[in-house]
Scaffold this active site. Structure first.
Site, PDB file in Angstrom:
ATOM      1  CB  ALA A  76      -0.917   0.014   1.224  1.00 60.13           C
ATOM      2  N   GLY A  81       6.399   1.188   5.732  1.00 69.33           N
ATOM      3  CA  GLY A  81       7.313   0.256   5.066  1.00 69.33           C
ATOM      4  C   GLY A  81       7.378   0.480   3.565  1.00 69.33           C
ATOM      5  CB  CYS A  82       4.749   0.825   0.991  1.00 67.11           C
ATOM      6  SG  CYS A  82       4.019  -0.808   1.250  1.00 67.11           S
ATOM      7  CB  THR A  83       6.840   5.584   2.667  1.00 65.92           C
ATOM      8  OG1 THR A  83       5.440   5.749   2.468  1.00 65.92           O
ATOM      9  CG2 THR A  83       7.560   6.906   2.466  1.00 65.92           C
ATOM     10  CB  ALA A  86       8.568   3.906  -2.679  1.00 66.20           C
TER      11      ALA A  86
END
Length: 190
Positions: A76, A81-83, A86
């Protein structure tokens, strides 16, 4: 290349996977996690896709034929974590590009959310939307996983290196968000 065998954005929902699973999907043990997902392995053909990017433009894996591309799947946009993952790709993109590698991120988020994520974090590579999870499933990046000790169904954080002939060169499942790009660079000697 025709559209047979690939998902087109806006097409009918995901196909019923029960028959696929019953017809030969193998049960695989990945450390502490056991799953019934079909997993890709080095040498397998990379499943083609056409998905909308953060601006609604269609992007296909076939657009990258003749080039190596890192395709990574994340749960998401705009989550911690995804930030982190990325931004690590963003911060290492020049070195990856210098080594001849492009980067694509894919999540179930809709294009509008991806655009906000891209703009907020100044991401400089394509983010693609797979809200019906068809591509995630075809790549083995959606299914049963263990989260905080419980079995849940969701996105399995995964990264692949697709070679110039669109075959899987590297397949990594259940990767950690933090430190993953550095490990990928070490593994690829980049």
């Amino acid at each position: 290349m025709g559209t047979a065998g690939r998902h087109i954005a806006g097409a009918a929902g995901p196909p019923d996977r029960r028959d696929e699973y019953a017809a030969g999907t193998r049960r695989v043990d990945y450390g502490s996690e056991v799953t019934d997902n079909q997993r890709l392995s080095p040498g397998d053909p990379a499943p083609d896709f056409t998905l909308p990017d953060a601006d609604g433009n269609e992007v296909s894996l076939a657009d990258y034929r003749g080039r190596k591309v890192v395709v990574y799947f994340y749960p998401a946009a705009s989550t911690p974590g995804c930030t982190k993952q990325a931004c690590d790709f963003r911060d290492n993109l020049a070195e990856l590009n210098s080594a001849g590698l492009e980067v694509i991120g894919i999540s179930p988020d809709k294009p509008a959310k991806l655009a906000k994520f891209r703009d907020a974090e100044k991401l400089n590579f394509p983010l693609l939307s797979d809200p019906d999870r068809t591509v995630l499933t075809e790549w083995g990046a959606f299914g049963e996983k263990t989260m905080y000790g419980k079995k849940v169904t969701g996105v399995i954080r995964s990264t692949f290196l697709v070679d110039a002939e669109q075959k899987i060169e590297v397949a990594q499942y259940n990767v950690r968000a933090t430190g993953h790009v550095a490990k990928l660079r070490r593994d690829l000697s980049v």
